[in-house]
Design an enzyme around this catalytic site. Sequence first.
Site, PDB file in Angstrom:
ATOM      1  N   ASP A   1      -3.083  -2.369  -7.688  1.00  0.00           N
ATOM      2  CA  ASP A   1      -3.736  -1.473  -6.737  1.00  0.00           C
ATOM      3  C   ASP A   1      -2.695  -0.860  -5.805  1.00  0.00           C
ATOM      4  OD1 ASP A   1      -6.120  -2.405  -7.814  1.00  0.00           O
ATOM      5  OD2 ASP A   1      -6.351  -3.941  -6.266  1.00  0.00           O
ATOM      6  N   THR A   2      -3.004   0.308  -5.283  1.00  0.00           N
ATOM      7  CA  THR A   2      -2.087   0.975  -4.357  1.00  0.00           C
ATOM      8  C   THR A   2      -1.764   0.074  -3.168  1.00  0.00           C
ATOM      9  OG1 THR A   2      -3.013   3.110  -4.995  1.00  0.00           O
ATOM     10  CG2 THR A   2      -1.745   3.050  -2.947  1.00  0.00           C
TER      11      THR A   2
END
Length: 250
Positions: free
Chosen positions: A115-116
């Site tokens: 995930d970012t």
Amino acid sequence: MSREIVTDEDGQIRLQKLLAQSGVASRRRCEELMLDGEVEVDGEVVTRLGTKVDPRTAVIKVSGKRLPPVSAHVYLVLNKPRGVVSTMSDPEGRRTITDLVSDRPERLFHVGRLDTDTSGLLLLTNDGEFAHRMAHPSFEVEKTYVAEVVGRISKGTLAELLAGVELEDGPVEVRRARLIDTRAEKSIIELVIHEGRNRIVRRLLDQVGHPVRRLSRTRFGPVELGTLPSGQLRDLTDDELGQLLESAGL
């Protein structure tokens, strides 16, 4: 693993010479390993000194450990910083993996995604088949995460995690769970899972009542992040790569 190996006109090299040039041991020690039955080529024990092999295709094991083949492929570990998108390009103009590897000449693939907002270990390679297999759930490569979550995690919650948690897209199996630290307002927990579904760790911990504040992946199979600085790369070791190639059937 890309190495400078000199072969004959048929593309072959004496086995003990290949082992020595690959850093297994001295030439004499490699000969001793062969004579002791510690070297396998394509599933067969090779004890005859002078046996020639193709270093690009031969599946070689020394004392049970896989020796990566000679190839033009690269296999890298990246410590992805929080806020970097796990893609090679982004239509929204956000910072991506490409910004971290712009000095590399290869066209790289990322093995799965983070995930970012998640930092930590991400594998990069120009070997498309390796990337596909490593990311595929059927190979069940264990991944270790360390999460800082809201609230105090109890022994009951640990037991709940280890028993398996049902999410909207199916159950999640937690291989191991270890509480690193817990206080009234937050806890730090280490989880080992083998899945790669979207935001799986965040959704898992949210389901048991402990939303994630910070999350990092610290291990992928035999590969540990260790002290690699954020945003930096390193090559996989021969031992790490050998274990991953073996687990992927390559």
